[in-house]
Design a protein around this motif. Structure first.
Motif, PDB file in Angstrom:
ATOM      1  N   THR A 341       0.843  -1.200   0.000  1.00 43.69           N
ATOM      2  CA  THR A 341       0.000   0.000   0.000  1.00 43.69           C
ATOM      3  C   THR A 341       0.883   1.257   0.000  1.00 43.69           C
ATOM      4  N   LYS A 342       0.250   2.383  -0.405  1.00 46.63           N
ATOM      5  CA  LYS A 342       0.969   3.659  -0.441  1.00 46.63           C
ATOM      6  C   LYS A 342       1.412   4.077   0.955  1.00 46.63           C
ATOM      7  N   ALA A 343       0.536   3.861   1.925  1.00 41.30           N
ATOM      8  CA  ALA A 343       0.846   4.315   3.292  1.00 41.30           C
ATOM      9  C   ALA A 343       2.046   3.581   3.869  1.00 41.30           C
ATOM     10  N   ALA A 344       2.248   2.337   3.449  1.00 40.41           N
ATOM     11  CA  ALA A 344       3.379   1.566   3.977  1.00 40.41           C
ATOM     12  C   ALA A 344       4.703   2.233   3.598  1.00 40.41           C
ATOM     13  N   LEU A 345       4.689   2.978   2.476  1.00 36.24           N
ATOM     14  CA  LEU A 345       5.921   3.628   2.015  1.00 36.24           C
ATOM     15  C   LEU A 345       6.097   5.034   2.592  1.00 36.24           C
ATOM     16  N   MET A 346       5.073   5.508   3.313  1.00 34.47           N
ATOM     17  CA  MET A 346       5.161   6.881   3.843  1.00 34.47           C
ATOM     18  C   MET A 346       6.099   6.930   5.049  1.00 34.47           C
ATOM     19  N   GLY A 347       6.793   8.083   5.160  1.00 32.10           N
ATOM     20  CA  GLY A 347       7.636   8.285   6.345  1.00 32.10           C
ATOM     21  C   GLY A 347       6.775   8.804   7.482  1.00 32.10           C
ATOM     22  N   ASP A 348       7.460   9.308   8.526  1.00 31.53           N
ATOM     23  CA  ASP A 348       6.759   9.956   9.622  1.00 31.53           C
ATOM     24  C   ASP A 348       5.771   9.013  10.327  1.00 31.53           C
ATOM     25  N   LYS A 349       6.239   7.796  10.561  1.00 34.91           N
ATOM     26  CA  LYS A 349       5.362   6.814  11.228  1.00 34.91           C
ATOM     27  C   LYS A 349       5.156   7.229  12.692  1.00 34.91           C
ATOM     28  N   VAL A 350       3.985   6.960  13.202  1.00 31.16           N
ATOM     29  CA  VAL A 350       3.661   7.330  14.594  1.00 31.16           C
ATOM     30  C   VAL A 350       4.122   6.208  15.523  1.00 31.16           C
ATOM     31  N   ALA A 351       4.735   6.592  16.637  1.00 30.01           N
ATOM     32  CA  ALA A 351       5.279   5.587  17.566  1.00 30.01           C
ATOM     33  C   ALA A 351       4.159   4.719  18.146  1.00 30.01           C
ATOM     34  N   GLU A 352       4.491   3.467  18.399  1.00 28.26           N
ATOM     35  CA  GLU A 352       3.521   2.480  18.863  1.00 28.26           C
ATOM     36  C   GLU A 352       2.802   2.939  20.141  1.00 28.26           C
ATOM     37  N   GLU A 353       3.591   3.514  21.094  1.00 28.85           N
ATOM     38  CA  GLU A 353       2.941   3.890  22.362  1.00 28.85           C
ATOM     39  C   GLU A 353       2.008   5.089  22.177  1.00 28.85           C
ATOM     40  N   VAL A 354       2.322   5.948  21.200  1.00 32.27           N
ATOM     41  CA  VAL A 354       1.430   7.087  20.921  1.00 32.27           C
ATOM     42  C   VAL A 354       0.118   6.555  20.327  1.00 32.27           C
ATOM     43  N   LYS A 355       0.256   5.608  19.404  1.00 34.38           N
ATOM     44  CA  LYS A 355      -0.948   5.010  18.799  1.00 34.38           C
ATOM     45  C   LYS A 355      -1.806   4.360  19.884  1.00 34.38           C
ATOM     46  N   ARG A 356      -1.135   3.646  20.782  1.00 28.05           N
ATOM     47  CA  ARG A 356      -1.872   2.932  21.835  1.00 28.05           C
ATOM     48  C   ARG A 356      -2.614   3.929  22.731  1.00 28.05           C
ATOM     49  N   ASP A 357      -1.930   5.012  23.126  1.00 28.23           N
ATOM     50  CA  ASP A 357      -2.562   6.010  24.011  1.00 28.23           C
ATOM     51  C   ASP A 357      -3.753   6.680  23.306  1.00 28.23           C
ATOM     52  N   ARG A 358      -3.555   7.001  22.034  1.00 28.35           N
ATOM     53  CA  ARG A 358      -4.660   7.657  21.305  1.00 28.35           C
ATOM     54  C   ARG A 358      -5.854   6.713  21.187  1.00 28.35           C
ATOM     55  N   LEU A 359      -5.557   5.452  20.915  1.00 27.40           N
ATOM     56  CA  LEU A 359      -6.658   4.491  20.761  1.00 27.40           C
ATOM     57  C   LEU A 359      -7.434   4.368  22.076  1.00 27.40           C
ATOM     58  N   MET A 360      -6.692   4.284  23.185  1.00 26.78           N
ATOM     59  CA  MET A 360      -7.377   4.134  24.479  1.00 26.78           C
ATOM     60  C   MET A 360      -8.237   5.355  24.787  1.00 26.78           C
ATOM     61  N   LYS A 361      -7.702   6.515  24.480  1.00 30.54           N
ATOM     62  CA  LYS A 361      -8.436   7.755  24.749  1.00 30.54           C
ATOM     63  C   LYS A 361      -9.718   7.806  23.909  1.00 30.54           C
ATOM     64  N   LEU A 362      -9.543   7.501  22.624  1.00 28.77           N
ATOM     65  CA  LEU A 362     -10.681   7.553  21.698  1.00 28.77           C
ATOM     66  C   LEU A 362     -11.758   6.529  22.099  1.00 28.77           C
ATOM     67  N   GLN A 363     -11.327   5.340  22.493  1.00 26.98           N
ATOM     68  CA  GLN A 363     -12.307   4.312  22.842  1.00 26.98           C
ATOM     69  C   GLN A 363     -13.065   4.683  24.125  1.00 26.98           C
ATOM     70  N   ALA A 364     -12.346   5.326  25.066  1.00 30.69           N
ATOM     71  CA  ALA A 364     -13.012   5.736  26.311  1.00 30.69           C
ATOM     72  C   ALA A 364     -14.083   6.793  26.001  1.00 30.69           C
TER      73      ALA A 364
END
Ligand code: SF4
Length: 441
Positions: A341-364
């Protein structure tokens, strides 16, 4: 008698594909079983839409190594997106597989099975076909079930930057309307009351037919089929949700008061990077229109957090959109790279722990909205199509409202398949408790 055990990963389309595989293999003398010990053939129907789903499928396939060692006559088949993606390379990891069949080759299963039974040599079939032969197998759900899936189109031409579907399910292709309508009439003749129309981008149905017959025509025609009390559809790309389709929510009685409309992000910057072709404002305007036409409509959605380049500001814009729309429910996921996919080639990946925190916040946040919406239903009277016995208590039955909420209430099996009225007595996060109101609906 030979027995078939199928394990399915992924979405409703895959569930329905598995139903079609089972139906096709009935003709080869296989009956479905839930007991793997009895199986003469095992199929893993895989999904690779997210990294986690792919890992699960790989580890499940790995578990069949011992099964094959202990009972070499058992045929092992792997289908679905992972089979399409890995093709014969799957054999490097799992040389005990007998059949690898891709997403366009379900209709070939009987031939493949006959061949392998005879020769005991493995077969790989993953070519794409510009036709929809794999989609039209009439499948009647097991024992008294009142709902059925009907696939109306396959593939997708949208190429969203994060998605593997166009590569693994092929270009968009719609089935002929007459085939679909005949299938639904046959389902209605067998007592099916509710159909869910399936397609990766279901609301663009008809584009490849080139005859002007579109998804709104399809909804209206199904709405006229005697016996079909309810219809739903999934999944829709917001850009392709036309005014004509929105109007159907006010015009077609059988169309349920629910739409699943994946927004993916509330940030215009991220939506553009995702190649979604709409802004958060466009999305919100469609929601407003839907609510004007059908005030009680329930809106559910998908969101990806941590898409490459997503900043805190982008994430907050997603929370803002959630606050404006107040989704009835939301399926949210951390972004994961999908090969090709195109996104797989994109730079500026978000760190795993940031993704996890955002997901938890959004789900709450979403949980508070979902519960609030369910709570507001306490005391109201709703129509429920009873689907079967409740998992919670042998004295209860379960069904769904038109808005797709689960309701459990005291009742006996005679109610299965009937639409009844129930008063909501208590709301939970994932379901409602009700009491039956006797008398006419
Ligand atoms: S519209 Fe859906 S299926 Fe098609 S590429 Fe985008 S996310 Fe994938």
């Amino acid at each position: 008698m030979k027995y078939l055990y199928i394990q399915t990963f992924g979405c409703q389309m895959n569930i329905h594909d598995s139903e079609q595989m089972a139906e096709l293999l009935r003709g080869e003398g296989y009956r479905k079983t839930d007991d793997i010990e009895k199986a003469d053939m095992v199929i893993v129907n895989t999904c690779s839409i997210r990294e986690k789903a792919e890992q699960k499928a790989h580890s499940q396939i790995g578990r069949f190594r011992n099964l094959k060692k202990a009972r070499p006559h058992v045929l092992i088949g792997v289908g679905g997106c992972l089979a399409q993606q890995w093709k014969e390379k799957l054999l490097d990891k799992a040389p005990f597989i007998d059949i690898i069949f891709g997403t366009h080759n379900i209709h070939k299963l009987p031939e493949l099975v006959r061949d392998v039974e005879k020769t005991r040599a493995f077969r790989v079939e993953t070519s794409f076909h510009n036709e929809t032969r794999s989609l039209g197998v009439l499948t009647l759900p097991d024992n008294g079930c009142v709902k059925a899936y009907v696939t109306v189109m396959q593939g997708c031409d949208n190429y969203c930057a994060f998605c593997v579907v166009p590569y693994l399910r092929g270009r968009e292709e719609s089935r002929k309307a007459v085939e679909i309508l005949n299938e639904i009439e046959a389902l209605a003749d067998h007592g099916i009351k509710e159909v869910t129309l399936l397609g990766q981008n279901v609301n663009s149905y008809g584009k490849t037919l080139g005859n002007g017959y579109g998804f709104s025509n399809m909804l209206k025609d199904i709405g006229r089929i005697r016996g079909i009390e309810r219809m739903r559809f999934t999944t829709s790309q917001p850009r392709d949700l036309s005014v004509d389709i929105i109007k159907c929510f006010g015009e077609v009685d059988a169309l349920c008061e629910h739409i699943h409309l994946p927004v993916q992000s509330g940030s215009d910057r991220i939506l553009e990077k995702m190649n979604r072709h709409y802004s958060s404002r466009d999305y919100f305007e469609k929601i407003v229109r839907l609510k004007e036409i059908c005030p009680r409509i329930s809106i559910t959605s998908d969101v990806i957090v941590g898409f490459p380049g997503e900043t805190e500001r982008d994430f907050n814009e997603t929370l803002d959109l959630m606050e404006s729309v107040r989704f009835d429910n939301l399926f949210s996921f951390k972004y994961s790279d999908r090969p090709g996919t195109k996104a797989a080639l994109m730079g500026d990946k978000v760190a795993e722990e940031v993704k996890r925190d955002r997901l938890m916040k959004l789900q709450a946040v979403q949980e508070t909205y979902t519960f609030e919406k369910n709570k507001a239903m306490e005391g109201s009277v709703v129509k429920v199509l009873v689907e079967g016995r409740s998992k919670n208590s042998s004295e209860d039955v379960m069904g769904r409202t038109s808005s797709n909420r689960i309701v459990n209430f005291r009742g006996n099996s005679d109610l299965v398949g009937k639409t009844v009225r129930a008063r909501i007595t208590e709301a939970y996060l994932h379901s409602l408790r009700g009491e039956l109101i006797e008398g006419q609906v």
